[in-house]
Design an enzyme around this catalytic site. Structure first.
Site, PDB file in Angstrom:
ATOM      1  N   LYS A  22     -13.137 -94.731  26.457  1.00 17.58           N
ATOM      2  CA  LYS A  22     -12.598 -95.500  25.320  1.00 17.58           C
ATOM      3  C   LYS A  22     -13.200 -96.898  25.277  1.00 17.58           C
ATOM      4  O   LYS A  22     -13.645 -97.374  24.231  1.00 17.58           O
ATOM      5  CB  LYS A  22     -11.070 -95.595  25.425  1.00 17.58           C
ATOM      6  N   ASN A  23     -13.209 -97.584  26.403  1.00 15.79           N
ATOM      7  CA  ASN A  23     -13.634 -98.988  26.375  1.00 15.79           C
ATOM      8  C   ASN A  23     -15.130 -99.136  26.105  1.00 15.79           C
ATOM      9  O   ASN A  23     -15.556-100.137  25.542  1.00 15.79           O
ATOM     10  CB  ASN A  23     -13.236 -99.696  27.675  1.00 15.79           C
ATOM     11  N   ARG A  93      -7.159-105.185  20.567  1.00 16.45           N
ATOM     12  CA  ARG A  93      -7.828-106.400  20.982  1.00 16.45           C
ATOM     13  C   ARG A  93      -9.345-106.279  20.863  1.00 16.45           C
ATOM     14  O   ARG A  93     -10.023-107.241  20.525  1.00 16.45           O
ATOM     15  CB  ARG A  93      -7.413-106.635  22.439  1.00 16.45           C
ATOM     16  N   CYS A 117      -2.747-104.370  23.873  1.00 19.37           N
ATOM     17  CA  CYS A 117      -1.637-104.179  24.805  1.00 19.37           C
ATOM     18  C   CYS A 117      -1.010-105.502  25.176  1.00 19.37           C
ATOM     19  O   CYS A 117      -1.699-106.485  25.407  1.00 19.37           O
ATOM     20  CB  CYS A 117      -2.142-103.514  26.078  1.00 19.37           C
ATOM     21  N   ARG A 122      -3.837-113.160  26.801  1.00 20.80           N
ATOM     22  CA  ARG A 122      -5.219-112.696  26.831  1.00 20.80           C
ATOM     23  C   ARG A 122      -6.050-113.522  25.856  1.00 20.80           C
ATOM     24  O   ARG A 122      -6.394-113.062  24.780  1.00 20.80           O
ATOM     25  CB  ARG A 122      -5.274-111.194  26.500  1.00 20.80           C
ATOM     26  N   PRO A 123      -6.374-114.752  26.252  1.00 24.41           N
ATOM     27  CA  PRO A 123      -7.135-115.610  25.334  1.00 24.41           C
ATOM     28  C   PRO A 123      -8.560-115.100  25.149  1.00 24.41           C
ATOM     29  O   PRO A 123      -9.033-114.257  25.916  1.00 24.41           O
ATOM     30  CB  PRO A 123      -7.136-116.958  26.051  1.00 24.41           C
ATOM     31  N   ILE A 124      -9.247-115.641  24.126  1.00 24.76           N
ATOM     32  CA  ILE A 124     -10.662-115.287  23.949  1.00 24.76           C
ATOM     33  C   ILE A 124     -11.525-116.558  23.974  1.00 24.76           C
ATOM     34  O   ILE A 124     -12.563-116.622  23.339  1.00 24.76           O
ATOM     35  CB  ILE A 124     -10.917-114.436  22.680  1.00 24.76           C
ATOM     36  N   ASP A 125     -11.047-117.544  24.738  1.00 25.93           N
ATOM     37  CA  ASP A 125     -11.771-118.817  24.785  1.00 25.93           C
ATOM     38  C   ASP A 125     -13.203-118.668  25.292  1.00 25.93           C
ATOM     39  O   ASP A 125     -14.121-119.338  24.820  1.00 25.93           O
ATOM     40  CB  ASP A 125     -11.005-119.825  25.657  1.00 25.93           C
ATOM     41  N   ASP A 306      -6.544-101.114  35.166  1.00 24.03           N
ATOM     42  CA  ASP A 306      -6.070-100.057  34.265  1.00 24.03           C
ATOM     43  C   ASP A 306      -5.546 -98.831  35.017  1.00 24.03           C
ATOM     44  O   ASP A 306      -5.035 -97.899  34.385  1.00 24.03           O
ATOM     45  CB  ASP A 306      -7.187 -99.629  33.301  1.00 24.03           C
ATOM     46  N   ARG A 398      -3.308 -94.411  22.227  1.00 27.25           N
ATOM     47  CA  ARG A 398      -4.401 -95.365  22.006  1.00 27.25           C
ATOM     48  C   ARG A 398      -5.597 -95.031  22.885  1.00 27.25           C
ATOM     49  O   ARG A 398      -6.726 -95.349  22.530  1.00 27.25           O
ATOM     50  CB  ARG A 398      -3.942 -96.787  22.362  1.00 27.25           C
TER      51      ARG A 398
HETATM   52  C1  UD1 Z   1     -10.957-105.038  29.187  1.00 23.27           C
HETATM   53  C2  UD1 Z   1     -10.480-103.634  28.947  1.00 23.27           C
HETATM   54  C3  UD1 Z   1      -9.111-103.431  29.541  1.00 23.27           C
HETATM   55  C4  UD1 Z   1      -9.129-103.805  31.015  1.00 23.27           C
HETATM   56  C5  UD1 Z   1      -9.726-105.187  31.220  1.00 23.27           C
HETATM   57  C6  UD1 Z   1      -9.938-105.530  32.689  1.00 23.27           C
HETATM   58  C7  UD1 Z   1     -11.565-103.086  26.866  1.00 23.27           C
HETATM   59  C8  UD1 Z   1     -11.415-102.842  25.418  1.00 23.27           C
HETATM   60  N1  UD1 Z   1     -10.442-103.413  27.517  1.00 23.27           N
HETATM   61  O1  UD1 Z   1     -10.035-105.910  28.547  1.00 23.27           O
HETATM   62  O2  UD1 Z   1      -8.755-102.057  29.397  1.00 23.27           O
HETATM   63  O3  UD1 Z   1      -7.793-103.830  31.499  1.00 23.27           O
HETATM   64  O4  UD1 Z   1     -10.997-105.279  30.581  1.00 23.27           O
HETATM   65  O5  UD1 Z   1     -10.725-104.557  33.306  1.00 23.27           O
HETATM   66  O6  UD1 Z   1     -12.622-102.945  27.438  1.00 23.27           O
HETATM   67  N2  UD1 Z   1      -9.745-114.089  29.832  1.00 23.27           N
HETATM   68  C9  UD1 Z   1      -9.682-115.425  29.480  1.00 23.27           C
HETATM   69  N3  UD1 Z   1     -10.475-115.872  28.456  1.00 23.27           N
HETATM   70  C10 UD1 Z   1     -11.295-115.044  27.756  1.00 23.27           C
HETATM   71  C11 UD1 Z   1     -11.355-113.675  28.122  1.00 23.27           C
HETATM   72  C12 UD1 Z   1     -10.561-113.230  29.169  1.00 23.27           C
HETATM   73  O7  UD1 Z   1      -8.950-116.203  30.088  1.00 23.27           O
HETATM   74  O8  UD1 Z   1     -11.983-115.519  26.845  1.00 23.27           O
HETATM   75  C13 UD1 Z   1      -8.901-113.585  30.935  1.00 23.27           C
HETATM   76  C14 UD1 Z   1      -7.850-112.588  30.455  1.00 23.27           C
HETATM   77  O9  UD1 Z   1      -6.696-113.227  30.004  1.00 23.27           O
HETATM   78  C15 UD1 Z   1      -7.615-111.761  31.706  1.00 23.27           C
HETATM   79  C16 UD1 Z   1      -8.995-111.767  32.397  1.00 23.27           C
HETATM   80  O10 UD1 Z   1      -9.721-112.835  31.814  1.00 23.27           O
HETATM   81  O11 UD1 Z   1      -6.681-112.393  32.546  1.00 23.27           O
HETATM   82  C17 UD1 Z   1      -9.773-110.489  32.233  1.00 23.27           C
HETATM   83  O12 UD1 Z   1      -9.829-110.131  30.883  1.00 23.27           O
HETATM   84  P1  UD1 Z   1     -11.026-109.273  30.251  1.00 23.27           P
HETATM   85  O13 UD1 Z   1     -11.891-108.738  31.336  1.00 23.27           O
HETATM   86  O14 UD1 Z   1     -11.642-110.071  29.175  1.00 23.27           O
HETATM   87  O15 UD1 Z   1     -10.234-108.069  29.644  1.00 23.27           O
HETATM   88  P2  UD1 Z   1     -10.426-107.405  28.244  1.00 23.27           P
HETATM   89  O16 UD1 Z   1     -11.863-107.444  27.836  1.00 23.27           O
HETATM   90  O17 UD1 Z   1      -9.392-107.889  27.317  1.00 23.27           O
END
Ligand code: UD1
Length: 431
Positions: A22-23, A93, A117, A122-125, A306, A398
């Site tokens: 999926k991812n 997301r 979820c 889960r910021p995207i900064d 996961d 999902r």
């Molecule tokens: C992806 C996976 C999800 C998995 C996760 C960790 C997809 C669609 N989803 O989620 O299933 O649980 O990886 O293996 O592939 N963070 C920040 N700022 C950012 C981005 C992330 O602080 O800009 C933090 C997040 O809050 C979290 C950590 O970094 O605590 C890891 O997040 P990330 O690896 O980005 O997870 P996702 O891509 O959302």
């Protein structure tokens, strides 16, 4: 409203085919619009999250045609807009991948902020910081729309403060159509990062080092047509491996890459299961009561976050005390109260769940709090005494293709029901 009804106690036995990841699919389906030539993607998992990306891609005008059940053709040449509306993507997301894809190709994207979820903040900064480093202006507009645009994108040296799967994939996509070289440091190394990079390279991108923590990308002007199969889903495979362990069964997950499952296999061996690796399969054979162990989730190649809830379910019936520590997200234990209602014992302190294994769980009325936690509750229900009913199964759908059908094919008693009459019928049928 659909629910799962489950009768526990049957060991799961047999072979189960694993769907595409999926991812990886979410990144690849978004990246597919980056060329104006038709792209054929094989092994697309038919789950709700991939459907959301497919609808979003359609909404901006891309052609999307199913050639066969899991084979999709995407034609990015007919795209007329760079504007992905909230209604299209609010449920997932990974819609943020459309920012990287559209910004890379058109140098502009307007995409509603992600949902997904509820497993913590889960910021995207880091995504935004990365796009800015490539020369984009990024604003958050009223209504939570991310608007990124650039006259041109220029390669940059980007150091991620934290390891992020999403930021790594998003920056790889945008950078592969930037001018010059981009270096991503402290990149995530998950199998699906490598899969998205392989897909982009097969379309003509120049990405090196995916799967290590330094990724180098040389920008190209154009990407081209390709036919590409998505890798098997590590987490779906892991979930069925735990299903074998928790029910005292014997399950072979087929069409998998055993290397991606090593951390999961190693834990199951520690818990007393026998694990046999084939070329593209892994067999998990239960050898009596599970033993306790400790787990700490970490970015790949560490133990996957996961898989944390599914293992907690198995440890709830293992002999002895186990400690499960969540190292990636800050709210990934919302299933704990549900498991307590099934008779699990232990206590939650911050990001650590201390589990005192019990001999048996009892069936209960349950609610899936999120995708993986929901799957974990299904596993707990399959091992429990009596009947369970699980609500909010759309969250589980999902990420799992035909979850109940695959469980039934292994001898598990599970059915989707919509009313009390269905529940009674199921109870009569399975006794
Ligand atoms: C992806 C996976 C999800 C998995 C996760 C960790 C997809 C669609 N989803 O989620 O299933 O649980 O990886 O293996 O592939 N963070 C920040 N700022 C950012 C981005 C992330 O602080 O800009 C933090 C997040 O809050 C979290 C950590 O970094 O605590 C890891 O997040 P990330 O690896 O980005 O997870 P996702 O891509 O959302």
């Amino acid at each position: 409203m659909e629910k799962y009804i489950v009768k526990g106690g049957n060991p799961l036995k047999g072979r189960v085919p694993i769907s595409g990841a999926k991812n990886a699919a979410l990144g690849i389906l978004a990246a597919a619009v980056m060329t104006d030539e038709p792209v054929t993607i094989e092994n697309v998992p038919l789950v709700r999250d991939t459907d959301v990306i497919i609808q979003a891609v359609k909404s901006v005008g891309a052609g999307v045609t199913f050639k066969e059940k899991n084979v999709l053709e995407i034609d990015g040449s007919t795209i007329t807009s760079i504007d992905i509306q909230y209604d299209q993507v609010k449920r997932i997301r990974a819609s943020y991948y459309l920012i990287g894809a559209l910004l890379g190709k058109y140098k502009e994207a307007k995409v509603a902020l992600p949902g997904g979820c509820d497993i913590g903040s889960r910021p995207i900064d880091m995504h935004i910081k990365g796009f800015t480093a490539l020369g984009a202006d990024v604003d958050i507009m009223p209504g939570g729309i991310v608007w990124a645009r650039a006259k041109k994108l220029t390669g940059a040296h980007i150091y991620f403060d934290m390891v992020s799967v999403g930021a790594t994939i998003n920056l790889m996509m945008a950078a592969c159509m930037a001018e010059g070289e981009t270096i991503l440091e402290n990149a995530a190394k998950e199998p699906h990062i490598v899969d998205v990079a392989n897909f982009l390279n097969a379309m003509g991108a120049k990405i090196k080092g995916a799967g290590t923590d330094v990724i180098r990308i040389k920008g190209v002007n154009k990407l081209h047509a390709v036919t590409y199969p998505i890798i098997p889903d590590q987490i779906e495979a892991g979930t069925f491996m735990v299903a074998a362990a928790i029910t005292g069964g014997d399950v072979t997950v087929c069409d998998v890459i055993p290397k991606h499952l090593e951390s999961i296999s190693a834990k199951l061996v520690e818990m007393g299961c026998e694990v046999e690796e084939g070329d593209d399969s892994v067999r998990v054979i239960s050898k009596g009561r599970l033993q306790s162990t400790n787990i700490k989730t970490l970015p790949y190649p560490g133990f996957p976050t996961d898989m944390q809830p599914q293992f907690a379910a198995a440890l709830a019936v293992a002999e002895g005390m186990s400690i499960v520590t969540e190292g990636v997200f800050d709210n990934r234990f919302r299933y704990v109260d549900e498991m307590f209602r099934m008779g699990a014992k232990g206590n939650l302190e911050g990001n650590t769940f201390y589990i005192k294994g019990v001999e048996k769980l009892m069936g209960a009325e349950l609610c899936a709090p999120d995708l993986r936690a929901g799957a974990a509750l299904v596993l707990a229900a399959l091992a429990a005494e009596g009947f369970s009913e699980i609500e909010d199964i759309h969250l589980i759908q999902r990420g799992y293709e035909d979850f109940d059908g695959k469980i039934r094919s292994l001898g598990g008693h599970i059915q989707i029901i919509t009313n009390e009459h269905d529940a009674q019928k199921f109870k009569l049928k399975v006794g």
